[in-house]
Design a protein around this motif. Structure first.
Motif, PDB file in Angstrom:
ATOM      1  N   PHE A 273       0.765  -1.273   0.091  1.00  0.00           N
ATOM      2  CA  PHE A 273      -0.090  -0.020  -0.240  1.00  0.00           C
ATOM      3  C   PHE A 273       0.859   1.363   0.085  1.00  0.00           C
ATOM      4  CE2 PHE A 273      -2.988   3.067   2.099  1.00  0.00           C
ATOM      5  CZ  PHE A 273      -4.110   3.081   1.286  1.00  0.00           C
ATOM      6  N   VAL A 274       2.017   1.090   0.892  1.00  0.00           N
ATOM      7  CA  VAL A 274       2.976   2.431   0.758  1.00  0.00           C
ATOM      8  C   VAL A 274       3.748   2.249  -0.509  1.00  0.00           C
ATOM      9  CG1 VAL A 274       5.035   3.237   1.885  1.00  0.00           C
ATOM     10  CG2 VAL A 274       3.195   2.280   3.155  1.00  0.00           C
ATOM     11  N   ARG A 275       4.352   1.368  -1.162  1.00  0.00           N
ATOM     12  CA  ARG A 275       4.941   1.281  -2.145  1.00  0.00           C
ATOM     13  C   ARG A 275       4.140   1.774  -3.424  1.00  0.00           C
ATOM     14  NH1 ARG A 275       7.295  -3.741  -0.053  1.00  0.00           N
ATOM     15  NH2 ARG A 275       9.541  -3.391   0.041  1.00  0.00           N
ATOM     16  N   THR A 276       2.757   1.654  -3.503  1.00  0.00           N
ATOM     17  CA  THR A 276       2.181   2.074  -4.555  1.00  0.00           C
ATOM     18  C   THR A 276       1.213   3.350  -4.314  1.00  0.00           C
ATOM     19  OG1 THR A 276       0.015   0.715  -3.907  1.00  0.00           O
ATOM     20  CG2 THR A 276       1.530  -0.514  -5.469  1.00  0.00           C
ATOM     21  N   ALA A 277       1.793   3.981  -3.438  1.00  0.00           N
ATOM     22  CA  ALA A 277       1.358   5.541  -3.149  1.00  0.00           C
ATOM     23  C   ALA A 277      -0.014   5.433  -2.726  1.00  0.00           C
ATOM     24  CB  ALA A 277       1.531   6.584  -4.467  1.00  0.00           C
ATOM     25  N   GLY A 278      -0.516   4.555  -1.812  1.00  0.00           N
ATOM     26  CA  GLY A 278      -1.897   4.455  -1.506  1.00  0.00           C
ATOM     27  C   GLY A 278      -1.862   5.429  -0.281  1.00  0.00           C
ATOM     28  N   THR A 279      -0.882   5.830   0.386  1.00  0.00           N
ATOM     29  CA  THR A 279      -0.981   6.537   1.850  1.00  0.00           C
ATOM     30  C   THR A 279      -0.912   8.114   0.946  1.00  0.00           C
ATOM     31  OG1 THR A 279       1.416   6.555   1.654  1.00  0.00           O
ATOM     32  CG2 THR A 279       0.135   5.321   3.032  1.00  0.00           C
ATOM     33  N   ARG A 280      -0.559   8.229  -0.065  1.00  0.00           N
ATOM     34  CA  ARG A 280      -0.487   9.782  -0.583  1.00  0.00           C
ATOM     35  C   ARG A 280      -1.924  10.236  -0.606  1.00  0.00           C
ATOM     36  NH1 ARG A 280       3.772  10.363  -5.382  1.00  0.00           N
ATOM     37  NH2 ARG A 280       5.328   8.835  -4.811  1.00  0.00           N
ATOM     38  N   ALA A 281      -3.054   9.731  -1.141  1.00  0.00           N
ATOM     39  CA  ALA A 281      -4.225  10.062  -1.055  1.00  0.00           C
ATOM     40  C   ALA A 281      -4.910  10.231   0.119  1.00  0.00           C
ATOM     41  CB  ALA A 281      -5.272   9.404  -1.907  1.00  0.00           C
ATOM     42  N   ILE A 282      -4.421   9.569   1.206  1.00  0.00           N
ATOM     43  CA  ILE A 282      -5.223   9.735   2.301  1.00  0.00           C
ATOM     44  C   ILE A 282      -4.573  10.953   3.188  1.00  0.00           C
ATOM     45  CG2 ILE A 282      -5.182   8.716   4.739  1.00  0.00           C
ATOM     46  CD1 ILE A 282      -5.274   5.831   3.389  1.00  0.00           C
ATOM     47  N   TYR A 283      -3.115  11.049   3.126  1.00  0.00           N
ATOM     48  CA  TYR A 283      -2.418  12.285   3.738  1.00  0.00           C
ATOM     49  C   TYR A 283      -2.816  13.410   3.140  1.00  0.00           C
ATOM     50  CZ  TYR A 283       1.991  11.937   1.418  1.00  0.00           C
ATOM     51  OH  TYR A 283       3.033  11.710   0.519  1.00  0.00           O
ATOM     52  N   ARG A 284      -2.978  13.366   2.151  1.00  0.00           N
ATOM     53  CA  ARG A 284      -3.174  15.027   1.288  1.00  0.00           C
ATOM     54  C   ARG A 284      -4.619  15.326   1.700  1.00  0.00           C
ATOM     55  NH1 ARG A 284      -0.482  13.346  -4.403  1.00  0.00           N
ATOM     56  NH2 ARG A 284       1.456  14.113  -3.928  1.00  0.00           N
ATOM     57  N   ARG A 285      -5.626  14.346   1.590  1.00  0.00           N
ATOM     58  CA  ARG A 285      -6.999  14.417   2.110  1.00  0.00           C
ATOM     59  C   ARG A 285      -6.993  15.050   3.557  1.00  0.00           C
ATOM     60  NH1 ARG A 285      -9.558   9.306   2.716  1.00  0.00           N
ATOM     61  NH2 ARG A 285      -8.756   9.373   4.882  1.00  0.00           N
ATOM     62  N   GLU A 286      -6.176  14.398   4.331  1.00  0.00           N
ATOM     63  CA  GLU A 286      -6.406  14.851   5.918  1.00  0.00           C
ATOM     64  C   GLU A 286      -5.715  16.313   6.185  1.00  0.00           C
ATOM     65  OE1 GLU A 286      -7.827  13.280   8.525  1.00  0.00           O
ATOM     66  OE2 GLU A 286      -8.765  11.879   6.992  1.00  0.00           O
ATOM     67  N   LEU A 287      -4.656  16.230   5.350  1.00  0.00           N
ATOM     68  CA  LEU A 287      -3.808  17.952   5.426  1.00  0.00           C
ATOM     69  C   LEU A 287      -5.049  18.692   5.053  1.00  0.00           C
ATOM     70  CD1 LEU A 287      -0.254  17.008   4.073  1.00  0.00           C
ATOM     71  CD2 LEU A 287      -0.860  17.380   6.300  1.00  0.00           C
TER      72      LEU A 287
ATOM     73  N   LEU B 145      -4.118  21.819   7.237  1.00  0.00           N
ATOM     74  CA  LEU B 145      -2.613  22.035   7.432  1.00  0.00           C
ATOM     75  C   LEU B 145      -1.825  22.081   6.139  1.00  0.00           C
ATOM     76  CD1 LEU B 145      -2.649  19.095   9.767  1.00  0.00           C
ATOM     77  CD2 LEU B 145      -2.439  21.535  10.611  1.00  0.00           C
ATOM     78  N   PRO B 146      -0.834  22.636   6.208  1.00  0.00           N
ATOM     79  CA  PRO B 146      -0.118  23.106   4.878  1.00  0.00           C
ATOM     80  C   PRO B 146       0.606  21.868   4.457  1.00  0.00           C
ATOM     81  CG  PRO B 146       1.262  23.832   6.855  1.00  0.00           C
ATOM     82  CD  PRO B 146      -0.098  23.368   7.264  1.00  0.00           C
TER      83      PRO B 146
ATOM     84  N   ALA C  69       2.128  18.068  12.643  1.00  0.00           N
ATOM     85  CA  ALA C  69       0.979  18.257  13.341  1.00  0.00           C
ATOM     86  C   ALA C  69      -0.017  17.108  13.044  1.00  0.00           C
ATOM     87  CB  ALA C  69       0.471  19.874  12.941  1.00  0.00           C
ATOM     88  N   LEU C  70      -0.131  16.698  11.705  1.00  0.00           N
ATOM     89  CA  LEU C  70      -1.032  15.706  11.603  1.00  0.00           C
ATOM     90  C   LEU C  70      -0.862  14.346  12.089  1.00  0.00           C
ATOM     91  CD1 LEU C  70      -3.555  14.531   9.773  1.00  0.00           C
ATOM     92  CD2 LEU C  70      -1.661  14.127   8.014  1.00  0.00           C
ATOM     93  N   PHE C  71       0.587  14.025  11.969  1.00  0.00           N
ATOM     94  CA  PHE C  71       0.964  12.745  12.808  1.00  0.00           C
ATOM     95  C   PHE C  71       0.673  12.899  14.270  1.00  0.00           C
ATOM     96  CE2 PHE C  71       4.406  10.673  15.159  1.00  0.00           C
ATOM     97  CZ  PHE C  71       4.201   9.322  14.781  1.00  0.00           C
ATOM     98  N   LEU C  72       0.772  13.756  15.082  1.00  0.00           N
ATOM     99  CA  LEU C  72       0.570  14.125  16.525  1.00  0.00           C
ATOM    100  C   LEU C  72      -0.901  13.993  16.683  1.00  0.00           C
ATOM    101  CD1 LEU C  72       3.167  16.716  17.469  1.00  0.00           C
ATOM    102  CD2 LEU C  72       3.195  14.207  18.068  1.00  0.00           C
ATOM    103  N   SER C  73      -1.874  14.643  15.714  1.00  0.00           N
ATOM    104  CA  SER C  73      -3.094  14.798  15.978  1.00  0.00           C
ATOM    105  C   SER C  73      -3.879  13.371  15.607  1.00  0.00           C
ATOM    106  CB  SER C  73      -3.673  15.834  14.883  1.00  0.00           C
ATOM    107  OG  SER C  73      -3.420  17.046  15.090  1.00  0.00           O
ATOM    108  N   VAL C  74      -3.430  12.665  14.757  1.00  0.00           N
ATOM    109  CA  VAL C  74      -3.744  11.322  14.449  1.00  0.00           C
ATOM    110  C   VAL C  74      -3.664  10.397  15.470  1.00  0.00           C
ATOM    111  CG1 VAL C  74      -3.548   9.280  12.754  1.00  0.00           C
ATOM    112  CG2 VAL C  74      -4.076  11.505  11.802  1.00  0.00           C
TER     113      VAL C  74
END
Length: 239
Positions: A106-120, A125-126, A135-140
């Motif tokens: 999931f990480v290698r195929t950039a699956g996390t990018r859509a999630i963290y961009r949505r959350e930011l 958050l910038p 800030a996102l890491f600590l908040s989550v």
């Protein structure tokens, strides 16, 4: 967890100790990329003219302002290398036993990018900012450890506190590639936790298991007991 993954550069206070309002923010991404890879990325940055405008700046002059905190110019190639590094080391970075299918893939195929961009975006958050990523890491981490969602005002308070703390950190003097390594490591792990929360959402027992694992890992990674903090207008404050 291996020391190079969870190494803390410093313990930063964002308010006097007597006020009991502090949180460790200068954390963690060292070791995801090799020193050789970082040097190559830094050299590529210099060859491309350094910072925007074509003039390289000294590290202490790198971009930082109230809106973005410690920002950086993102390299797509470097993002792929960071994702590969996290995917390889994931079992050593967090203790959570994932229920989702193949989190490393999931990480290698950039699956996390859509999630963290949505959350930011949803939390105001910038992007391309160590301060926003932290800030996102600590908040989550706080939300999952406590089983509660933060309000927009609380997210904003955590960002202000984090950005303030990072101003005096070693990262304030680091290159764009090193900032990107730190930021995207935090974003990837936060996104994985959020995806895992979605997968476990129909089971109260599995959700509690996730909560306990995130609480444990946040203590190991940042030395912060997220269940001992409330989030106020000033950010994290001990209860």
């Amino acid at each position: 967890m291996r020391p190079y993954v969870i190494a803390l550069l410093a313990v930063l206070a964002t308010a006097p100790a007597s006020a009991q309002e502090w949180v460790n923010v200068d954390i963690w991404g060292n070791g995801i990329l090799s020193q050789t890879a970082l040097r190559h990325a830094e050299e590529a940055t210099r060859q491309n003219g350094g910072e925007r405008g074509g003039t390289a700046r000294r590290p202490a002059q790198r971009r930082s302002n109230a809106a973005t905190g410690l920002s950086f110019h993102r390299s797509g190639d470097l993002s792929g290398q960071i994702e590969e590094g996290v995917a390889k080391r994931l079992p050593q970075m967090v203790s959570l036993r994932f229920r989702m299918d193949d989190p490393s893939r999931f990480v290698r195929t950039a699956g996390t990018r859509a999630i963290y961009r949505r959350e930011l975006q949803s939390r105001g958050l910038p992007e391309n900012s160590v301060s926003g990523a932290t800030a996102l890491f600590l908040s989550v981490g706080w939300e999952l450890a406590n089983g509660r969602r933060l309000s927009p005002a609380q997210n904003a308070a955590i960002f202000r506190q984090t950005a303030s703390g990072l101003q005096s950190s070693a990262l304030a003097r680091q290159s764009d590639p090193r900032r990107q390594q730190e930021a995207e490591t935090r974003l990837i792990v936060a996104a994985l936790w959020l995806e895992e929360a979605r997968v476990r959402g129909s089971s109260a027992g599995l959700t509690r298991e996730l909560s306990d694992a995130v609480w444990k890992d946040m203590k190991a990674i940042t030395r912060n007991n997220m269940r001992a903090y409330a989030v106020t207008a000033k950010g994290f404050s001990e209860r």
